[in-house]
Design an enzyme around this catalytic site. Structure first.
Site, PDB file in Angstrom:
ATOM      1  N   ALA A 132     -25.450 -51.697  -7.720  1.00  0.00           N
ATOM      2  CA  ALA A 132     -24.105 -51.696  -8.456  1.00  0.00           C
ATOM      3  C   ALA A 132     -23.187 -50.800  -7.352  1.00  0.00           C
ATOM      4  O   ALA A 132     -23.780 -49.745  -6.680  1.00  0.00           O
ATOM      5  CB  ALA A 132     -24.151 -50.984  -9.585  1.00  0.00           C
ATOM      6  N   ALA A 134     -19.483 -49.237  -6.813  1.00  0.00           N
ATOM      7  CA  ALA A 134     -18.115 -48.781  -7.200  1.00  0.00           C
ATOM      8  C   ALA A 134     -16.973 -48.023  -6.326  1.00  0.00           C
ATOM      9  O   ALA A 134     -17.623 -47.741  -4.995  1.00  0.00           O
ATOM     10  CB  ALA A 134     -17.989 -48.153  -8.544  1.00  0.00           C
ATOM     11  N   SER A 135     -15.798 -47.612  -6.423  1.00  0.00           N
ATOM     12  CA  SER A 135     -15.193 -46.989  -5.409  1.00  0.00           C
ATOM     13  C   SER A 135     -15.569 -45.818  -4.969  1.00  0.00           C
ATOM     14  O   SER A 135     -15.253 -45.323  -3.873  1.00  0.00           O
ATOM     15  CB  SER A 135     -13.448 -46.896  -6.224  1.00  0.00           C
ATOM     16  N   VAL A 136     -16.420 -44.966  -5.659  1.00  0.00           N
ATOM     17  CA  VAL A 136     -16.667 -43.620  -5.439  1.00  0.00           C
ATOM     18  C   VAL A 136     -18.188 -43.666  -4.827  1.00  0.00           C
ATOM     19  O   VAL A 136     -18.507 -43.155  -4.019  1.00  0.00           O
ATOM     20  CB  VAL A 136     -16.708 -42.731  -6.472  1.00  0.00           C
ATOM     21  N   ALA A 137     -19.125 -44.422  -5.758  1.00  0.00           N
ATOM     22  CA  ALA A 137     -20.535 -44.170  -5.267  1.00  0.00           C
ATOM     23  C   ALA A 137     -21.268 -45.599  -5.551  1.00  0.00           C
ATOM     24  O   ALA A 137     -20.765 -46.506  -6.254  1.00  0.00           O
ATOM     25  CB  ALA A 137     -21.300 -43.251  -6.095  1.00  0.00           C
ATOM     26  N   GLN A 138     -22.519 -45.813  -5.157  1.00  0.00           N
ATOM     27  CA  GLN A 138     -23.265 -46.852  -5.634  1.00  0.00           C
ATOM     28  C   GLN A 138     -24.696 -46.408  -5.960  1.00  0.00           C
ATOM     29  O   GLN A 138     -25.139 -45.472  -5.741  1.00  0.00           O
ATOM     30  CB  GLN A 138     -23.402 -47.788  -4.322  1.00  0.00           C
ATOM     31  N   VAL A 139     -25.434 -47.434  -6.544  1.00  0.00           N
ATOM     32  CA  VAL A 139     -26.556 -47.220  -7.359  1.00  0.00           C
ATOM     33  C   VAL A 139     -27.637 -47.895  -6.969  1.00  0.00           C
ATOM     34  O   VAL A 139     -27.492 -49.180  -6.691  1.00  0.00           O
ATOM     35  CB  VAL A 139     -26.392 -46.953  -8.891  1.00  0.00           C
ATOM     36  N   LYS A 153     -28.109 -42.515  -7.245  1.00  0.00           N
ATOM     37  CA  LYS A 153     -26.852 -42.676  -7.158  1.00  0.00           C
ATOM     38  C   LYS A 153     -26.342 -41.959  -5.852  1.00  0.00           C
ATOM     39  O   LYS A 153     -26.489 -40.783  -5.613  1.00  0.00           O
ATOM     40  CB  LYS A 153     -25.853 -42.141  -8.332  1.00  0.00           C
ATOM     41  N   ASP A 288     -15.676 -41.752 -20.591  1.00  0.00           N
ATOM     42  CA  ASP A 288     -15.667 -43.160 -19.943  1.00  0.00           C
ATOM     43  C   ASP A 288     -16.306 -44.009 -20.839  1.00  0.00           C
ATOM     44  O   ASP A 288     -17.465 -44.605 -19.907  1.00  0.00           O
ATOM     45  CB  ASP A 288     -15.941 -43.135 -18.506  1.00  0.00           C
TER      46      ASP A 288
HETATM   47  N1  LIG Z   1     -30.386 -44.257 -15.004  1.00  0.00           N
HETATM   48  C1  LIG Z   1     -29.900 -45.603 -14.649  1.00  0.00           C
HETATM   49  N2  LIG Z   1     -30.845 -46.563 -15.486  1.00  0.00           N
HETATM   50  C2  LIG Z   1     -30.436 -47.838 -15.160  1.00  0.00           C
HETATM   51  N3  LIG Z   1     -29.379 -48.416 -14.774  1.00  0.00           N
HETATM   52  C3  LIG Z   1     -28.535 -47.483 -14.109  1.00  0.00           C
HETATM   53  C4  LIG Z   1     -28.855 -46.015 -14.196  1.00  0.00           C
HETATM   54  N4  LIG Z   1     -27.740 -45.379 -13.617  1.00  0.00           N
HETATM   55  C5  LIG Z   1     -26.812 -46.359 -13.249  1.00  0.00           C
HETATM   56  N5  LIG Z   1     -27.183 -47.670 -13.604  1.00  0.00           N
HETATM   57  C6  LIG Z   1     -26.661 -48.935 -13.002  1.00  0.00           C
HETATM   58  O1  LIG Z   1     -25.845 -48.634 -12.055  1.00  0.00           O
HETATM   59  C7  LIG Z   1     -24.469 -48.974 -12.452  1.00  0.00           C
HETATM   60  C8  LIG Z   1     -23.464 -47.973 -11.901  1.00  0.00           C
HETATM   61  O2  LIG Z   1     -23.834 -46.530 -12.191  1.00  0.00           O
HETATM   62  P1  LIG Z   1     -22.679 -45.680 -12.767  1.00  0.00           P
HETATM   63  O3  LIG Z   1     -23.413 -44.289 -12.957  1.00  0.00           O
HETATM   64  O4  LIG Z   1     -22.066 -46.131 -13.868  1.00  0.00           O
HETATM   65  O5  LIG Z   1     -21.753 -45.502 -11.608  1.00  0.00           O
HETATM   66  P2  LIG Z   1     -20.316 -45.990 -11.542  1.00  0.00           P
HETATM   67  O6  LIG Z   1     -19.699 -44.341 -11.703  1.00  0.00           O
HETATM   68  O7  LIG Z   1     -20.090 -46.256 -10.150  1.00  0.00           O
HETATM   69  O8  LIG Z   1     -19.833 -46.801 -12.572  1.00  0.00           O
HETATM   70  C9  LIG Z   1     -24.611 -48.734 -14.028  1.00  0.00           C
HETATM   71  O9  LIG Z   1     -23.525 -49.501 -14.679  1.00  0.00           O
HETATM   72  C10 LIG Z   1     -26.168 -49.260 -14.315  1.00  0.00           C
HETATM   73  O10 LIG Z   1     -26.042 -50.712 -14.134  1.00  0.00           O
END
Ligand SMILES: Nc1ncnc2c1ncn2[C@@H]1O[C@H](COP(=O)(O)OP(=O)(O)O)[C@@H](O)[C@H]1O
Ligand SMILES: [Mg+2]
Length: 522
Positions: A132, A134-139, A153, A288
């Protein structure tokens, strides 16, 4: 000097992108701005690209997406201000997407190495491509040497510098707006950008997000309504956060809608109740609450993720909001109105009765209605209108609470079309009120009363002297309460009489009244 020039250059670019989207001076609002600005708007529309959305908010959102992360964040914050902007504009703006292309794997690996001071392979046995962005970070999904699966992240490289530059532009634009469009000052653009700036900069340190996650773990354990992922503090830093991977289905996944209705109703209940319990009982809430940030674990638990924005309420604000909701639940509009006056949110020159009747006009039509029949957004807008009529100063934290409550309700409503906000919130709000008004609340009141009493006692020597003098004069028959008379006759002419004991009773009564007042019962 050079920095300022480059900011000016960026402002011009921002203006250009806005003009291309007919969002610099949207034609819909041209009549509300001074002539020179209107002419600038007309000129800018010559350069606008075709196929534009008809909603000015949507066009503005399109331009912000093009301009980059800080603008996107700014737009998201702006879209929460339904209290001060045209609702149509806000609706369009809320479509703002936070999706941007992921940054390449090599950069992600370099960020990890910089944070950990060694190759990521020394800490992780595997690391996936970004799942995933987004504008600030990716996972990314990773696996620790010990075998646990984790979410990694990572902030975008150079995001701090990039955000700073963009924020400088927004500060300059706000100053320009205040200068050239005097009407805009009512909305306080400079102050708004400052607030957005602080919020955005906080999101650029993942240690703060980890701390926010950990803060929400206490209510999670105590209420048992939701969970948060475990944090691996030793692997975290400013640019990296590592948490337990949650296996499950995000609420944004269509598969959720295929669950049996009873299960969806139960999920909706847990979402709303956990939000209310956090805000009213702990004074802290996830701000959020959209579907992408909630996962239903494979074992059915509700897991919250993404703690970039945390809302906070002071004890007074917690009590204030719980009392308001409670007031709506028991339809005691007079009490709700009083709470607003007591908290000083509505200036005292307004009438409590008028305010109560305005609140009744909001509350009665929606009481006992299920989600299907109530448009909460409309209700909130009506509330905002009322706040304007009654010169109510909206507190940023309360606006954030209301906005998140609305967002949360939207999520619940999608899960359960018959969602009944009142019935679901009743147990939490009532428990909170029992706590406030019951034994615990009394103890709290007593403690804060004692603090006040202590402050009063510190001022007391002077006061007692006055009271004693007054009481003595009264006992001596030197107090003439008839109109126009000086209350205490000249001491030199004071007569002695049989009323001495009254002096002590008088002083005692005054002290008793004083302490009652100090403990807040007056
Ligand atoms: N602990 C986690 N377990 C499973 N999926 C995660 C987890 N953390 C993040 N993700 C996946 O990564 C996506 C982006 O993470 P998130 O923390 O929501 O970042 P952002 O601030 O960019 O929205 C989430 O919508 C989810 O799909
Ligand atoms: Mg998210």
């Amino acid at each position: 000097m050079f920095k300022r020039l480059s900011t000016v250059f960026r402002v011009l670019r921002t203006g250009w992108v806005l003009a291309r989207h007919d969002a610099l001076v949207p034609s819909e609002y041209a009549k509300d701005v001074p002539l020179p600005v209107r002419l600038l708007g007309a000129l800018s529309r010559l350069f606008a690209i075709g196929g534009r959305a008809s909603n000015p908010g949507e066009r503005f959102a399109g331009a912000l997406e093009k301009l980059g992360p800080a603008y996107i964040k700014f737009g998201q914050i702006l879209s929460t201000r339904a209290d001060m902007l045209d609702p149509v504009f806000v609706k369009g703006l809320s479509r703002l997407k936070d999706k941007v292309p992921a940054f390449p794997m090599e950069k992600a690996e370099a960020m990890l190495e910089a944070e950990w001071g060694e190759a990521w392979q020394n800490r992780l046995s595997s690391l996936s491509e970004p799942i995933a962005a987004a504008s600030v970070a990716q996972v990314h999904k990773g696996v620790l040497k010990t075998g646990e699966t984790v979410a990694v992240k990572i902030l975008r490289p150079n995001i701090q510098k990039c955000m700073r530059n963009d924020m400088d532009v927004l500060h300059m634009v706000a100053s320009l707006a205040e200068f050239f469009v005097p009407d805009s000052r009512r909305l306080g653009p400079k102050k708004f950008v400052e607030t957005a700036d602080r919020a955005v900069m906080l999101e650029l340190d993942l240690r703060l997000e980890a701390a926010a996650c950990s803060e929400l773990s206490e209510p999670a354990v105590e209420t048992g309504l939701y969970e948060v992922p475990h944090i691996y503090w030793d692997l975290g830093g400013k640019n990296v956060m590592v948490t337990q991977w949650i296996d499950g289905t995000a609420l944004s996944d269509e598969a959720i809608l295929a669950l049996p209705q009873s299960q969806r109703t139960d999920i909706a209940r847990r979402i709303m109740q956990s939000f209310l319990a956090c805000s009213f009982d702990y004074g802290v809430f996830h701000a959020d609450m959209h579907e992408g940030n909630m996962i239903i674990g494979d074992d059915g638990t509700l897991v919250l993720i993404d703690f970039g924005i945390l809302g906070r309420l002071s004890e007074e604000e917690q009590r204030f909001h719980a009392e308001i909701l409670y007031g709506f639940l028991i339809r005691d509009y007079h009490r709700i109105a009083e709470v607003h006056f007591e908290a000083g949110y509505v200036p005292a020159h307004h009438s409590v009765e008028d305010f109560a009747s305005a609140l009744r006009s909001v509350g009665e039509p929606i009481f006992g209605q299920t989600a299907e029949n109530v448009a909460m957004t409309k209700v909130l807008l009506q509330l905002f209108e009322i706040t304007e009529i009654f010169d109510m100063e909206m507190q940023p934290q309360l606006i954030m609470l209301q906005k998140t409550m609305m967002q949360t309700e939207g999520v619940c409503r999608r899960l359960d079309p018959h969602f009944d906000m009142w019935e679901i919130s009743r147990p939490i709000v009532e428990a909170s009120m029992r706590r406030e008004l019951g034994i615990e609340g009394r103890i709290n009141d007593l403690v804060s009363g004692l603090h006040k009493a202590r402050r009063t006692l510190e001022r007391l020597p002077d006061a007692t002297e006055n009271i004693a003098a007054l009481a003595k004069a009264w006992a001596d028959g030197d107090v003439d309460l008839s109109r126009g008379a000086a209350p205490i006759a000249d001491a030199s002419t004071a007569k002695k009489g049989p009323w001495k004991p009254l002096a002590y009773i008088g002083t005692g009564a005054a002290l008793a009244l004083g302490s009652l007042w100090a403990s807040g019962q007056f």
